[in-house]
Design a protein around this motif. Structure first.
Motif, short mmCIF file in Angstrom:
data_model
loop_
_atom_site.label_atom_id
_atom_site.label_comp_id
_atom_site.label_asym_id
_atom_site.label_seq_id
_atom_site.Cartn_x
_atom_site.Cartn_y
_atom_site.Cartn_z
N TRP A 74 0.82 -1.20 0.00
CA TRP A 74 0.00 0.00 0.00
C TRP A 74 0.86 1.26 0.00
CZ3 TRP A 74 -3.18 1.86 4.83
CH2 TRP A 74 -3.93 3.00 4.47
N LYS A 75 1.54 1.52 1.12
CA LYS A 75 2.26 2.80 1.20
C LYS A 75 3.44 2.68 2.17
CE LYS A 75 -0.69 4.54 4.89
NZ LYS A 75 -1.58 5.60 5.36
N ARG A 88 8.80 11.89 8.23
CA ARG A 88 8.26 12.37 6.96
C ARG A 88 9.20 11.99 5.82
NH1 ARG A 88 4.69 17.35 7.66
NH2 ARG A 88 3.78 16.99 9.70
N PRO A 91 9.46 12.58 -1.56
CA PRO A 91 8.66 11.93 -2.60
C PRO A 91 9.24 10.61 -3.08
CG PRO A 91 9.71 13.96 -3.40
CD PRO A 91 9.82 13.95 -1.92
N THR A 94 8.45 8.03 -0.42
CA THR A 94 7.01 7.76 -0.48
C THR A 94 6.69 6.94 -1.72
OG1 THR A 94 6.64 9.88 0.61
CG2 THR A 94 4.74 8.87 -0.45
N MET A 222 16.93 16.44 -2.64
CA MET A 222 15.93 16.23 -1.59
C MET A 222 16.56 15.41 -0.47
SD MET A 222 12.89 17.28 -1.14
CE MET A 222 12.11 17.09 0.44
N PRO A 621 13.83 16.88 -7.09
CA PRO A 621 13.50 16.29 -5.78
C PRO A 621 12.82 14.92 -5.85
CG PRO A 621 12.10 18.20 -6.27
CD PRO A 621 13.18 18.18 -7.30
N ASP A 636 5.53 9.48 -12.97
CA ASP A 636 4.23 10.13 -13.05
C ASP A 636 4.35 11.62 -12.70
OD1 ASP A 636 1.74 9.49 -13.85
OD2 ASP A 636 0.95 9.03 -11.87
N CYS B 16 8.56 19.71 -3.84
CA CYS B 16 9.18 18.39 -4.03
C CYS B 16 8.22 17.36 -4.61
CB CYS B 16 9.80 17.89 -2.74
SG CYS B 16 8.61 17.34 -1.50
N THR B 17 6.92 17.64 -4.58
CA THR B 17 5.86 16.74 -5.06
C THR B 17 5.57 15.54 -4.14
OG1 THR B 17 7.19 15.24 -6.45
CG2 THR B 17 6.40 17.27 -7.51
N ASP B 18 6.08 15.60 -2.92
CA ASP B 18 5.79 14.51 -2.00
C ASP B 18 4.28 14.42 -1.75
OD1 ASP B 18 6.39 12.39 -0.41
OD2 ASP B 18 7.25 13.56 1.23
N VAL B 21 2.74 12.35 -4.51
CA VAL B 21 3.02 10.91 -4.44
C VAL B 21 2.30 10.28 -3.24
CG1 VAL B 21 4.82 9.17 -4.37
CG2 VAL B 21 5.25 11.32 -5.54
N ALA B 22 2.30 10.99 -2.11
CA ALA B 22 1.64 10.45 -0.91
C ALA B 22 0.14 10.30 -1.16
CB ALA B 22 1.89 11.36 0.28
N GLN B 24 -1.24 9.76 -4.04
CA GLN B 24 -1.42 8.64 -4.97
C GLN B 24 -1.37 7.29 -4.26
OE1 GLN B 24 1.61 9.83 -7.81
NE2 GLN B 24 0.05 10.14 -9.37
N THR B 25 -0.44 7.15 -3.32
CA THR B 25 -0.36 5.85 -2.65
C THR B 25 -1.47 5.71 -1.61
OG1 THR B 25 1.30 6.65 -1.06
CG2 THR B 25 2.13 5.57 -3.01
N GLU B 26 -1.72 6.78 -0.86
CA GLU B 26 -2.75 6.71 0.19
C GLU B 26 -4.11 6.35 -0.42
OE1 GLU B 26 -2.56 7.16 3.54
OE2 GLU B 26 -4.73 6.87 3.78
N ASP B 28 -4.79 5.23 -3.60
CA ASP B 28 -4.76 4.36 -4.79
C ASP B 28 -5.16 5.11 -6.05
OD1 ASP B 28 -4.04 2.05 -3.30
OD2 ASP B 28 -6.11 1.86 -2.63
N VAL B 31 -1.93 5.37 -11.73
CA VAL B 31 -0.77 6.02 -12.38
C VAL B 31 -1.28 6.80 -13.59
CG1 VAL B 31 1.31 5.53 -13.73
CG2 VAL B 31 0.95 4.38 -11.55
N TYR B 33 -2.75 9.79 -13.19
CA TYR B 33 -3.72 10.75 -12.68
C TYR B 33 -3.21 11.33 -11.37
CZ TYR B 33 -6.75 8.34 -15.98
OH TYR B 33 -7.28 7.79 -17.12
N VAL B 134 2.69 14.04 5.37
CA VAL B 134 3.96 13.62 4.78
C VAL B 134 4.89 14.80 4.51
CG1 VAL B 134 3.41 13.75 2.30
CG2 VAL B 134 4.93 11.95 3.14
N CYS B 135 4.33 15.98 4.32
CA CYS B 135 5.11 17.13 3.82
C CYS B 135 6.42 17.33 4.60
CB CYS B 135 4.28 18.40 3.88
SG CYS B 135 5.22 19.83 3.32
#
Lengths: 741, 178
Positions: A74-75, A88, A91, A94, A222, A621, A636, B16-18, B21-22, B24-26, B28, B31, B33, B134-135
């Motif tokens: 999952w994550k 934390r 990206p 994650t 990063m 990053p 993506d 950073c785009t975290d 990504v977070a 997307q995984t959290e 579901d 890929v 979107y 997550v940030c």
């Protein structure tokens, strides 16, 4: 088996192969997918509870938890007890799940064979792959000596191959992270302070009042904990001074952006030193108590005034003075960041040393807001017999060169693989773990030539990569989410130990590195160097020495230990530095002894000819080098790189935003097509791109020919005579239209 | 009553785009979107430049055109003013996509319209949305504007801030700290 291919052709990894077809040796049963009982044994948990890991997507190695939902991946989230991430992830961490789910992964061992006159990979069993490697290694040992095998390594699993290589009789173990990255920095700080900066860096950014970034693009690199601290410092109102030809993310957070002319940083650093000395802004007590060679320094930089630096750097004298005063105003809570990737122009040790000297004048080493003293856990090693003593090493190929290189040079080993009349140490075998040498080593034409001279090239990786295409044997490793590894013992403000345990069973026919190394050792008669039954026993032994256990670590993931030392020097503390004089060496006695400038001195570097621009490169990053550019989650968010071009330059060449262009370097080498990012955020005399794109392996379906590869254009380097680093920002490019002759 | 909102600190954010990504995984998110994204807005001329980095997403507007125009009431207000799409009721007509000034919605491959939910499943459990938690730079604050003592209420009282496209009159609940 011992036949050598005359000319190694690049082989694209076969796409059709899945692990299922080639399973079957009894020794491997414990790790075969689908065997539930062994799986439970491997995971230690049969529920959806989280599994501890530390990230392998970059070297920061943040510790976290891998979560499953309904038994499915999952994550990944950060572990709040971990100082590298503070709970934390970045990206890439994650998105680490993408490394596991990537359908383009290496799936089974491969061996290069010739079929109808064409070289191809055939899928092999692990036994066949190991036998092939062991036979070749025995042959090389007998014919040329074990020292003729080298290991290139980047990443956690490399440690087992290090053990294997040392046991075999070679200490030619190199990481591109030294000569192609942070080597000059470590040597410069070692020469000045008797200690390196380390990784994660000992920078006390969180408490800094003034942060000077010179070529360090924090936020785009990063490096998690460091970015967090930088952001916190910015939010707390720290003054940031960013020196960069590009308006970086960090520059946008800065009070001062100094858009320096590339390749002149050392002139600016010397001018800052000049102002701080001439205006008596330095920490007099600190300098007197702790440093050596102040008078020589003062004399040496006498002429390096801001007016002298202005025509060189294009930074106005009043800005140089103002920023120097700003640094002094906040000292000692001022940090001139030592950087990380510092192999730029060949005088890199000297340039980084100038920054180190500046930090000493500001009194920031060992002070709050400057550099703290790192603490590291003492974890007992699993006892192994003494390694044999090698009779020669890579340095023999370079008599009287790079006297202060403390680690092996990847580029040096590469060069010494190409036989010459003078060299007696030509390498015959390479084991390449987790580093895509075609993209990490500059001068890819040299790397290719070296590869053609090898008797054996083994690549251990997770993904097909340019280097795996040239290997004789490819060993597919499972991802970090599918394996145990050695403990993470990171230095920091307090000592920590982190565990990586497998969250999922290995996909396909992939295996962990520890198992590969142990199996190879068995075949080479070196099993006594891997005396542990399995990795659990190995880890448990080590953990017991810090009063923990594998069982406990599976529950907590990260163990914090007490710091027995102070983070900063106490007021007036006597301190002996690990340098020849016992002081912070503003004047380096070691450099003087070897005939180098004991105090950094500016020399002009070659400039791009008309119509050419200096090639600069950096990080994004969401990506780690070429390692992540095929990760489904991370492509993506960024699927290709762009070339940053100043609007005036773009106008001259008729290049519009979003156009595809081709870059051609001074040697006529051309890049893959790359999209133009026409932006005010870069000077007119340089172009910039993110490293790691422009992949040439077709089987990387998401990254194949997406963007351009900077390394491909780095066909020349300038060597750092002090330690052998390869200065790579000495290449110039011009623009060509797609398809233009 | 609560009124959930988000404040995003453009000073801390490094883009950073975290958060992307977070999310997307959290959630579901397939890929290809995304429910949130990063905008880097440069202004000025070399060397006098400014850069604003923003993490953007559905603004969970208090006067949401997507809710008003939805023919099946699939788009609706859930607790705390969170704008949600009921996947079963959504017929995929895309009227909401056309009406959203922020381009925050997309058609999920399974046929319904999807977007940021402020991670309502986490909020119900007393947790922050995945992007906030997550940030790495702590650039995001999530909370209840009706609670005057919440961190977000306080920060909006003390820090200069803006919303995106205020002229659309949708009363966004995502704020950008300047």
């Amino acid at each position: 088996m011992t036949k050598r291919f005359k000319r190694r052709q690049f082989i694209k990894i076969l796409g059709a192969g899945t692990g299922g077809a080639v399973l079957g040796t009894t020794a491997l049963k414990a790790f075969q997918p689908g065997e539930k009982t062994d799986n439970f044994h491997l995971l230690g948990k049969a529920t959806d509870a989280a599994t501890p890991t530390y990230c392998e997507i970059c070297f920061w190695k943040c510790a976290g938890w891998v979560h499953k939902k309904d038994g499915k991946p999952w994550k990944i989230t950060g572990n709040p007890d971990d100082p590298n991430s503070n709970g934390r992830f970045c990206p890439r961490g994650t998105g680490g799940i993408g490394a596991y789910t990537d359908p383009d992964r290496l799936k089974t061992p491969l061996i290069r064979v010739e079929k109808n006159g064409k070289q191809v990979f055939r899928e092999a069993t692990w036994e066949e792959a190991f036998d092939y490697i062991a036979d070749k290694m025995k042959m090389i040992k007998k014919k040329w000596g074990p020292e003729c095998v080298a290991l290139f390594t980047h990443g956690s699993g490399g440690s087992y191959f290090k053990t294997l290589l040392k046991a075999y009789g070679s200490n030619n173990i190199a990481a591109p992270s030294y000569a192609q990255c942070r080597g000059p920095r470590e040597e410069a700080y070692l020469l000045t302070y008797g200690e390196g900066v380390g990784s994660p860096e000992r920078t006390d950014i969180r408490n800094s009042k003034c942060i000077v970034l010179i070529g360090s693009h924090i936020g785009e690199n990063m490096h998690n904990g460091q970015v967090q601290e930088f952001s916190e410092a910015v939010a707390n109102g720290a003054t940031v001074i960013t020196v960069d030809p590009r308006f970086s993310t960090a520059a946008s957070k800065s009070k001062y952006w100094l858009p320096i002319k590339p390749a002149t940083d050392l002139a600016l650093l010397l001018a800052w030193i000049n102002v701080i000395i001439e205006e008596e802004l330095y920490d007099k007590e600190y300098v007197k108590k702790y440093t050596y060679g102040f008078d020589e320094l003062k004399k040496a930089v006498k002429h390096n005034t801001p007016e002298w630096a202005y025509p060189i750097t294009t930074i106005k004298p009043h800005i140089i003075r103002e920023t120097a005063r700003e640094m002094a105003r906040h000292a000692p809570a001022t940090i001139v960041h030592p950087g990380r990737h510092v192999t730029w122009y060949g005088d890199d040790t000297q340039r980084v040393r100038a920054g180190a000297i500046l930090n000493a004048l500001l009194g920031s080493w060992g002070r709050r807001g400057g550099f703290y003293a790192q603490a590291k856990a003492h974890v007992k090693k699993y006892p192994v017999p003494k390694f044999p003593k090698p009779k020669k090493n890579w340095k023999d190929a370079f008599p009287n060169q790079f006297p202060l290189a403390n680690l092996a040079l990847s580029s040096g080993i590469c060069d010494a693989t190409i036989p010459t009349a003078e060299r007696d140490c030509s390498f015959k075998g390479w084991i390449v773990y987790g580093t895509n040498l075609m993209l990490t080593l500059p001068q890819p034409q040299q790397t290719l030539e070296a590869i053609q001279n090898l008797e054996l090239l083994v690549a251990i990786d997770i993904m097909p990569a340019e280097i795996t295409g040239y290997a004789d044997v490819v060993l597919p490793e499972c991802t970090y989410l599918e394996r145990y590894d050695d403990l993470r013992i990171s230095p920091g403000r307090f000592p920590t130990v982190a565990l990586r345990a497998p969250a999922f069973e290995p996909k396909y026919n992939t295996k962990p590195a520890w198992w590969m190394a142990k199996e190879l050792a068995n075949r080479l008669g070196l099993e006594k160097y891997f005396p542990w039954k399995n990795i659990e026993e190995y880890l448990d032994y080590r953990l017991k020495s810090i009063g923990s256990s594998l069982k406990e670590m599976k529950e907590i993931g990260v163990k914090k230990l007490e710091n027995e030392e102070d983070l900063y020097y106490l007021d007036g503390e006597e301190y002996e530095f690990n340098t020849p004089t016992g002081k912070i060496e503003l004047y380096s006695t070691a450099l003087a002894e070897y005939g180098f400038d004991p105090i950094p001195r500016y020399t002009a570097h070659e400039e791009p000819p008309d119509g050419y621009y200096r090639l600069l490169y950096g990080r994004a990053p969401m990506h780690s080098f070429s390692r992540t550019t095929n990760n489904p989650l991370l492509t993506d968010v960024k699927s290709e790189n762009e070339v940053w071009i100043n609007p005036k330059v773009a106008r001259e060449w008729g290049i519009k935003q979003g156009d595809y262009v081709v870059l051609e370097n001074q040697d006529g080498v051309r890049s893959n097509r790359i999209r133009a990012k026409v932006t005010q955020r870069i000077r007119h005399d340089a172009i910039y791109m993110v490293h790691g794109f422009g992949r040439s392996d077709k089987r990387l379906r998401r990254s194949y020919l997406r963007g351009a590869d900077d390394t491909h254009l780095i066909t020349r380097v300038k060597l750092d005579p002090v330690m052998g680093g390869t200065g790579m920002r000495v290449n110039f490019v011009t623009f060509r239209k797609e398809g233009e002759a | 009553m609560s009124r959930y909102a988000m404040a995003i600190d453009t000073k801390r954010c490094v883009g950073c785009t975290d958060c992307v990504v977070a999310c997307q995984t959290e959630n579901d998110v397939p890929v290809g979107y995304c429910r949130d994204w990063i905008v880097e807005a440069t202004s000025g001329v070399y060397p006098e430049l400014q850069l604003e980095i923003r993490s953007e997403r559905c603004n969970h507007c208090s006067d949401a055109p997507c809710v008003r125009c939805c023919p099946t009431s699939a788009s609706h207000y859930a607790e705390g003013g969170i704008v949600m799409v009921d996947h079963d009721d959504c017929i995929g007509c895309k009227a909401c996509i056309a009406s959203c000034p922020y381009d925050a919605r997309y058609v999920h491959p399974e046929g319904y319209v999807d977007k940021c939910t402020f991670c309502i499943h986490r909020v119900k459990e007393g947790e922050n949305p995945a992007c906030v938690s997550v940030c790495p730079t702590h650039a995001m604050i999530f909370g209840d504007l009706d609670d005057k003592n919440s961190e977000i209420s306080k920060v909006l009282q003390t820090r200069k801030h803006k919303t995106l496209i205020p002229e659309a009159g949708t009363k966004p609940n995502v704020f950008y700290l300047l």
